[in-house]
Write a protein that holds these residues in place. Structure first.
Motif, PDB file in Angstrom:
ATOM      1  N   ASP A 145       0.829  -1.206   0.000  1.00  0.00           N
ATOM      2  CA  ASP A 145       0.000   0.000   0.000  1.00  0.00           C
ATOM      3  C   ASP A 145       0.861   1.252   0.000  1.00  0.00           C
ATOM      4  N   ILE A 146       1.987   1.187   0.698  1.00  0.00           N
ATOM      5  CA  ILE A 146       2.827   2.373   0.867  1.00  0.00           C
ATOM      6  C   ILE A 146       4.263   2.049   0.456  1.00  0.00           C
ATOM      7  N   ILE A 147       4.884   3.029  -0.237  1.00  0.00           N
ATOM      8  CA  ILE A 147       6.317   2.922  -0.515  1.00  0.00           C
ATOM      9  C   ILE A 147       7.022   3.960   0.355  1.00  0.00           C
ATOM     10  N   PHE A 148       8.009   3.498   1.156  1.00  0.00           N
ATOM     11  CA  PHE A 148       8.864   4.412   1.900  1.00  0.00           C
ATOM     12  C   PHE A 148      10.181   4.524   1.151  1.00  0.00           C
ATOM     13  N   ALA A 149      10.518   5.765   0.775  1.00  0.00           N
ATOM     14  CA  ALA A 149      11.772   5.969   0.060  1.00  0.00           C
ATOM     15  C   ALA A 149      12.632   6.920   0.885  1.00  0.00           C
ATOM     16  N   ASP A 150      13.753   6.358   1.418  1.00  0.00           N
ATOM     17  CA  ASP A 150      14.615   7.133   2.313  1.00  0.00           C
ATOM     18  C   ASP A 150      15.825   7.617   1.526  1.00  0.00           C
ATOM     19  N   GLU A 151      15.805   8.908   1.149  1.00  0.00           N
ATOM     20  CA  GLU A 151      16.882   9.498   0.328  1.00  0.00           C
ATOM     21  C   GLU A 151      17.196   8.617  -0.877  1.00  0.00           C
ATOM     22  N   PRO A 152      16.215   8.300  -1.699  1.00  0.00           N
ATOM     23  CA  PRO A 152      16.443   7.311  -2.766  1.00  0.00           C
ATOM     24  C   PRO A 152      17.397   7.807  -3.840  1.00  0.00           C
ATOM     25  N   THR A 153      17.575   9.145  -3.944  1.00  0.00           N
ATOM     26  CA  THR A 153      18.462   9.661  -4.990  1.00  0.00           C
ATOM     27  C   THR A 153      19.804  10.100  -4.415  1.00  0.00           C
ATOM     28  N   GLY A 154      19.968   9.894  -3.121  1.00  0.00           N
ATOM     29  CA  GLY A 154      21.148  10.418  -2.425  1.00  0.00           C
ATOM     30  C   GLY A 154      22.465   9.895  -2.968  1.00  0.00           C
ATOM     31  N   ASN A 155      22.489   8.654  -3.460  1.00  0.00           N
ATOM     32  CA  ASN A 155      23.736   8.073  -3.952  1.00  0.00           C
ATOM     33  C   ASN A 155      23.799   8.037  -5.481  1.00  0.00           C
ATOM     34  N   LEU A 156      22.903   8.804  -6.138  1.00  0.00           N
ATOM     35  CA  LEU A 156      22.810   8.676  -7.597  1.00  0.00           C
ATOM     36  C   LEU A 156      23.187   9.984  -8.286  1.00  0.00           C
ATOM     37  N   ASP A 157      23.640   9.861  -9.551  1.00  0.00           N
ATOM     38  CA  ASP A 157      23.847  11.060 -10.366  1.00  0.00           C
ATOM     39  C   ASP A 157      22.480  11.614 -10.766  1.00  0.00           C
ATOM     40  N   SER A 158      22.457  12.827 -11.362  1.00  0.00           N
ATOM     41  CA  SER A 158      21.172  13.500 -11.572  1.00  0.00           C
ATOM     42  C   SER A 158      20.289  12.742 -12.562  1.00  0.00           C
ATOM     43  N   VAL A 159      20.893  12.118 -13.576  1.00  0.00           N
ATOM     44  CA  VAL A 159      20.084  11.407 -14.575  1.00  0.00           C
ATOM     45  C   VAL A 159      19.410  10.195 -13.936  1.00  0.00           C
ATOM     46  N   SER A 160      20.201   9.406 -13.224  1.00  0.00           N
ATOM     47  CA  SER A 160      19.635   8.235 -12.553  1.00  0.00           C
ATOM     48  C   SER A 160      18.614   8.663 -11.518  1.00  0.00           C
ATOM     49  N   GLY A 161      18.931   9.770 -10.804  1.00  0.00           N
ATOM     50  CA  GLY A 161      18.025  10.285  -9.782  1.00  0.00           C
ATOM     51  C   GLY A 161      16.684  10.646 -10.403  1.00  0.00           C
ATOM     52  N   ALA A 162      16.728  11.294 -11.577  1.00  0.00           N
ATOM     53  CA  ALA A 162      15.495  11.682 -12.253  1.00  0.00           C
ATOM     54  C   ALA A 162      14.684  10.449 -12.650  1.00  0.00           C
ATOM     55  N   GLN A 163      15.393   9.417 -13.128  1.00  0.00           N
ATOM     56  CA  GLN A 163      14.704   8.178 -13.512  1.00  0.00           C
ATOM     57  C   GLN A 163      13.966   7.583 -12.322  1.00  0.00           C
ATOM     58  N   VAL A 164      14.682   7.521 -11.188  1.00  0.00           N
ATOM     59  CA  VAL A 164      14.098   6.932  -9.987  1.00  0.00           C
ATOM     60  C   VAL A 164      12.882   7.730  -9.543  1.00  0.00           C
ATOM     61  N   MET A 165      13.010   9.090  -9.571  1.00  0.00           N
ATOM     62  CA  MET A 165      11.889   9.921  -9.143  1.00  0.00           C
ATOM     63  C   MET A 165      10.702   9.758 -10.080  1.00  0.00           C
ATOM     64  N   SER A 166      10.991   9.594 -11.357  1.00  0.00           N
ATOM     65  CA  SER A 166       9.871   9.470 -12.289  1.00  0.00           C
ATOM     66  C   SER A 166       9.162   8.122 -12.086  1.00  0.00           C
ATOM     67  N   ILE A 167       9.922   7.084 -11.677  1.00  0.00           N
ATOM     68  CA  ILE A 167       9.277   5.801 -11.362  1.00  0.00           C
ATOM     69  C   ILE A 167       8.372   5.957 -10.139  1.00  0.00           C
ATOM     70  N   LEU A 168       8.899   6.653  -9.100  1.00  0.00           N
ATOM     71  CA  LEU A 168       8.098   6.852  -7.884  1.00  0.00           C
ATOM     72  C   LEU A 168       6.839   7.662  -8.213  1.00  0.00           C
ATOM     73  N   ASP A 169       7.021   8.687  -9.078  1.00  0.00           N
ATOM     74  CA  ASP A 169       5.892   9.513  -9.499  1.00  0.00           C
ATOM     75  C   ASP A 169       4.826   8.643 -10.179  1.00  0.00           C
ATOM     76  N   GLY A 170       5.310   7.747 -11.069  1.00  0.00           N
ATOM     77  CA  GLY A 170       4.377   6.855 -11.769  1.00  0.00           C
ATOM     78  C   GLY A 170       3.617   5.970 -10.802  1.00  0.00           C
ATOM     79  N   LEU A 171       4.327   5.468  -9.797  1.00  0.00           N
ATOM     80  CA  LEU A 171       3.676   4.596  -8.814  1.00  0.00           C
ATOM     81  C   LEU A 171       2.566   5.352  -8.086  1.00  0.00           C
ATOM     82  N   ASN A 172       2.879   6.635  -7.761  1.00  0.00           N
ATOM     83  CA  ASN A 172       1.895   7.447  -7.055  1.00  0.00           C
ATOM     84  C   ASN A 172       0.685   7.736  -7.956  1.00  0.00           C
ATOM     85  N   ARG A 173       0.955   8.017  -9.224  1.00  0.00           N
ATOM     86  CA  ARG A 173      -0.146   8.268 -10.171  1.00  0.00           C
ATOM     87  C   ARG A 173      -1.057   7.043 -10.290  1.00  0.00           C
TER      88      ARG A 173
END
Lengths: 415, 236
Positions: B161-189
């Protein structure tokens, strides 16, 4: 958590650290194989010794000079350096007259050098009557045994052991008809014994010199008593009955009324067999107990490595808990890993033990030419498997509990 | 679905009491995308640990899907973590000796899904993060961004039901970080509740709402003015 998942996950973990797993297992492998080897040697030795005693001949009652303690077999008086002269010709004659006894054979024994030309060897010489060969199952491979006439006529004839024949005359030669010198008496060799190996009471039957008892008593030892008398029971009589008869006859002959004061000891072959059986069983257990110490050391090795592994995998434990593993799941996982280590170690140990035992068996039979039965007791295998698994649980439990106890938050934070 | 009232957490170390949370109250509804922000020591990690049932509060109440949680046993908490919650960590927390498939399988092992039914669930989860070509690759051989996407697949596989993401982009470069955020965004949508812990405002504004903590108390709880635009900006 399913059993298949547990086994699969443990297998993957152990395979990942192959070298470490192998080294950890080594302690168990050595422990289990030692138990197997020692138990196998024990069982084989027991078989061998019992066969040797049975090789004395069937239905034998053995009479040794000197009393015994409460009817239990004590060390023979001669072995303690005490010369007991209680067994005489009249005893042998009295025994021979009894219908429950089919044969009586006496023995006197001494040590001397046997010499042929320049070759010489210190051996046990045995003065025996002619029926000794049949009563005691001493087969003659070359030539013939000496006869009752030879004994009665004080003839200087000898039957010698096969190893002694090889030593004095060279391997493969036929000494029959040659002369050897023992205690300054020239004996004509009339026969060579079949190869027999070291027999009961530690006498090497392949290095014996058998001479007529008359010659040995009067000309070599100057005695009138016997070192032992062996009686062959008549097949129609029960061996215990014959033993009781022998006791009665000898007590009458020696004028003894109190059985506790008997100046002789009577043993049946069965007594000796059960005594030796007991001794070798205890010895086997004792050896197995010593070998189990190495199992404990192996178990501690496993505990040590598992504790290190728990610390190394702290984050993994945290992760597994965060995705739903219970304390019980974590406990099971680590426990299965250590049991798997000891179980596989146990199986390898059994295989290694079997390999060593069969190699030893091949060497003993083919190179040392001793007929030794290959015993691989099922009890040893079952014991080994049980002990190794129990070792895994016993020594794996503590590290597994340490792992299960970890709080997920702290475990995830661990660097 | 999540309601906390006067939530407190004290740590006792050698007789000294440290209060990480001093009475925090808020509600998160199904389908929300919430960021939790705050400087280090503000109590945001402690809050997320309690919300995700990795830890228990020492005071206040936590109601989860209408049920008070203070009397749940450790085993019940483990079941909730397994069925209702998916974790995405800053440091991925993959078992790198295992393949992507085996990593994503781990939550299914503890939920007792039969081996035969797992394959499709794992493949679907890995496909949803776009890494089907890496399914049988040891995760040690993946890039940081790929690792985090496999970690997201692992978080998704039990359909939580819930995804907890603790600094999920903290260890990533900006491109990978954007990919990860867009996946999380999709999950929320798609209707999943996402709770994101971050200290980057840019990342936090992906959410509809930002909860700020300071010194163990709620500093602010404000909606993001234009979250969709900021998501697009981030993606650029």
């Amino acid at each position: 958590m399913r059993v298949s998942d547990l086994v699969r996950s443990s297998k993957a973990t152990l395979k990942h650290g192959k070298m470490r797993s192998l080294l950890t297992m080594l302690g168990i492998v050595i422990g289990i194989s030692s138990v197997i080897i020692l138990m196998s040697i024990g069982a084989s030795a027991q078989d061998y010794i019992l066969n040797q005693v049975q090789g004395l001949g069937s239905n034998l009652v053995i009479i040794i000079p000197g009393g015994s303690n409460n009817g239990r077999l004590s060390s023979p008086a001669q072995a303690q350096g005490i010369i007991i002269t209680s067994l005489k010709q009249q005893d042998a004659d009295a025994l021979a007259r009894d219908p429950s006894i089919s044969a009586v054979t006496e023995e006197v024994r001494g040590q001397a050098a046997a010499t042929f030309q320049d070759n010489s060897l210190t051996v046990t010489f045995d003065g025996v009557p002619a029926n000794f060969f049949t009563v005691r199952n001493f087969g003659v491979a070359k030539g013939y045994p000496f006869t009752a006439d030879d004994v009665a006529s004080y003839n200087h004839v000898a039957v010698i052991g096969s190893s002694l024949a090889d030593t004095l005359f060279g391997a493969g030669s036929n000494p029959v008809g040659q002369y050897i010198n023992v205690k300054n008496i020239q004996f004509r060799v009339v026969g060579v014994l079949e190869k027999k190996g070291t027999g009961a009471f530690g006498i090497d039957q392949d290095n014996l010199v058998l001479v007529p008892i008359t010659v040995a008593q009067t000309q070599m030892l100057g005695i009138t008593y016997f070192n032992d008398i062996m009686v062959q029971a008549n097949d129609a009589y029960n061996i215990d009955f014959v033993k009781a008869r022998v006791q009665t006859i000898l007590e009458q002959d020696h004028g003894i009324t109190d059985p506790n004061k008997d100046d002789f000891t009577i043993e049946t072959q069965q007594d000796v067999l059960s005594l030796l059986g007991n001794i070798t069983s205890i010895l086997t257990l004792f050896l197995a107990a010593i070998a189990s110490i190495s199992l404990i050391v192996g178990g501690i090795g496993i505990m040590n490595i598992m504790l290190v592994s728990v610390i190394e995998r702290t984050r993994e434990i945290g992760l597994r808990k965060s995705v739903g593993a219970t304390d019980g799941d974590i406990l099971q996982q680590f426990l299965v890993e250590s049991v798997m280590l000891t179980f596989v170690g146990g199986v390898i140990g059994i295989a290694l033990g079997a390999l060593v035992v069969s190699a030893a068996w091949l060497i003993i039979n083919n190179i040392a030419a001793i007929s030794w039965t290959f015993e691989f007791p099922l009890s040893a295998i079952m014991l080994a498997v049980a002990v190794s698994s129990v070792t895994g649980i016993a020594f794996g439990l503590y590290p597994a509990r340490q792992a299960a106890k970890k709080s997920p938050v702290e475990a995830l934070r661990y660097e | 679905m999540i309601d906390v009232r006067d939530l407190k957490k004290d740590y006792i170390d050698e007789g000294e009491v440290t209060s990480a949370l001093r009475g925090v109250s808020f509600t998160i509804n199904k389908g929300d995308f919430v960021s939790i922000m705050g400087p280090s020591g503000s109590g945001k990690s402690t809050l997320v640990q309690i919300l995700s049932f990795l830890d228990r509060p020492t005071g206040g109440t936590y109601t989860f899907f209408g049920r008070k949680t203070d009397d749940l046993s450790d085993i019940e908490l483990a079941h909730i973590r397994n069925k209702s919650i998916g974790f995405v960590f800053q440091s991925f927390n993959l078992l790198t000796r295992l393949t992507s498939y085996e990593n994503v399988e781990i939550p299914l092992i503890y939920s007792g899904v039969p081996v035969a039914s797992r394959k499709k669930m794992i493949e679907d989860a890995i496909r949803s993060v776009g890494l089907e070509e890496k399914i049988y690759v040891e995760t040690a051989k993946l890039s940081g961004g790929q690792k985090q996407r496999i970690a997201i697949a692992r978080a998704l596989v039990n359909d939580p039901d819930i995804i907890f993401a603790d600094e999920p982009t903290g260890n990533l470069d900006s491109v990978s970080g954007a990919q990860v955020m867009s996946i999380l965004d999709g999950l929320n949508r798609n209707g999943r509740t996402v709770i994101l812990v971050t200290h980057e405002t840019n990342t936090a504004e992906f959410a509809d709402r930002i909860i700020r903590l300071r010194d163990g108390v709620l500093e602010s709880d404000t909606p993001v003015k234009n979250p969709h635009r900021s998501r697009e900006q981030f993606a650029k």
